[in-house]
Design a protein around this motif. Structure first.
Motif, mmCIF file in Angstrom:
data_model
loop_
_atom_site.group_PDB
_atom_site.id
_atom_site.type_symbol
_atom_site.label_atom_id
_atom_site.label_comp_id
_atom_site.label_asym_id
_atom_site.label_seq_id
_atom_site.Cartn_x
_atom_site.Cartn_y
_atom_site.Cartn_z
ATOM 1 N N LEU A 25 147.698 -43.949 -37.603
ATOM 2 C CA LEU A 25 147.211 -42.911 -37.109
ATOM 3 C C LEU A 25 145.948 -43.517 -36.459
ATOM 4 C CD1 LEU A 25 146.049 -41.156 -40.842
ATOM 5 C CD2 LEU A 25 148.054 -41.099 -39.578
ATOM 6 N N TYR A 27 143.080 -44.009 -37.076
ATOM 7 C CA TYR A 27 141.855 -44.590 -37.379
ATOM 8 C C TYR A 27 141.609 -45.946 -37.533
ATOM 9 C CZ TYR A 27 141.925 -40.002 -39.417
ATOM 10 O OH TYR A 27 142.331 -38.495 -39.208
ATOM 11 N N ASP A 61 138.129 -41.025 -38.748
ATOM 12 C CA ASP A 61 138.947 -40.850 -36.939
ATOM 13 C C ASP A 61 137.805 -40.748 -36.231
ATOM 14 O OD1 ASP A 61 139.774 -39.456 -35.059
ATOM 15 O OD2 ASP A 61 140.022 -37.637 -36.194
ATOM 16 N N GLU A 63 136.861 -39.911 -33.668
ATOM 17 C CA GLU A 63 136.612 -39.018 -32.231
ATOM 18 C C GLU A 63 136.049 -37.677 -33.380
ATOM 19 O OE1 GLU A 63 139.178 -37.768 -29.925
ATOM 20 O OE2 GLU A 63 139.839 -39.578 -29.414
ATOM 21 N N GLU A 65 137.478 -36.016 -35.590
ATOM 22 C CA GLU A 65 137.964 -34.663 -36.251
ATOM 23 C C GLU A 65 138.555 -34.612 -37.438
ATOM 24 O OE1 GLU A 65 140.091 -33.872 -32.714
ATOM 25 O OE2 GLU A 65 138.159 -33.685 -31.065
ATOM 26 N N GLY A 66 139.586 -35.747 -37.834
ATOM 27 C CA GLY A 66 140.257 -36.010 -39.350
ATOM 28 C C GLY A 66 139.449 -36.586 -40.116
ATOM 29 N N ARG A 68 138.569 -38.911 -43.520
ATOM 30 C CA ARG A 68 137.840 -39.753 -43.756
ATOM 31 C C ARG A 68 139.631 -39.689 -45.361
ATOM 32 N NH1 ARG A 68 134.850 -42.475 -47.973
ATOM 33 N NH2 ARG A 68 134.261 -44.212 -47.487
#
Length: 145
Positions: A25, A27, A61, A63, A65-66, A68
């Motif tokens: 991802l 991450y 994420d 950034e 946004e996604g 945890r």
């Protein structure tokens, strides 16, 4: 008011599964608590015995946004098909052969990290644009979509 979610995964080896999903991802592990150079240093200061330092892991994420992701060690292994799975959007905006080629490339990229290929589903009307089903290193199914 909308709520945020954390995706929690029961597993046998939180560090290994976190490493796989970080790769899949993009991450990363969250930073250790303030004042500590590493998670090992923080866990040592908290009195967590070495034998328990892989009881849990988390990813964020970069950034922001996604959701945890939280990985927790449990004693039992996976026994049946997932009732909930992740769709990893690996070919946004692509269609047809270009989409399936991008999904195949992503599947091949994840295999060395411990993914297992389960099936390929060709595009079929009216809604399915085609996808590939993989399993993570502990057998949890997910789709490259």
């Amino acid at each position: 008011m909308a709520r945020t979610v954390q995706v929690t995964v029961d597993c046998a080896d939180p560090a290994r599964l976190a490493a796989f999903w970080a790769e899949a991802l993009g991450y990363r592990l969250p930073d250790p608590p303030g004042g500590f150079a590493s998670w090992d240093e923080a866990l040592e200061a908290m009195g967590v015995p070495p034998a328990n330092r892989n009881d849990a892991s988390a990813l964020v994420d970069p950034e922001g946004e996604g959701p945890r992701l939280f990985f927790q060690r449990v004693p039992e292994g996976k026994k049946t098909k997932n009732r909930l799975h992740l769709d990893v959007r690996a070919a946004p905006g692509l269609e047809g052969d270009a989409r399936m080629a991008a999904l195949e490339a992503e599947a091949e990229r994840l295999l060395p990290y411990g993914a297992t290929r389960l099936s390929r589903h060709e595009p079929a009307p009216p809604l399915d644009a085609g996808h590939i089903v993989l399993a993570d290193p502990e057998g949890n199914e997910f789709c490259l979509d």
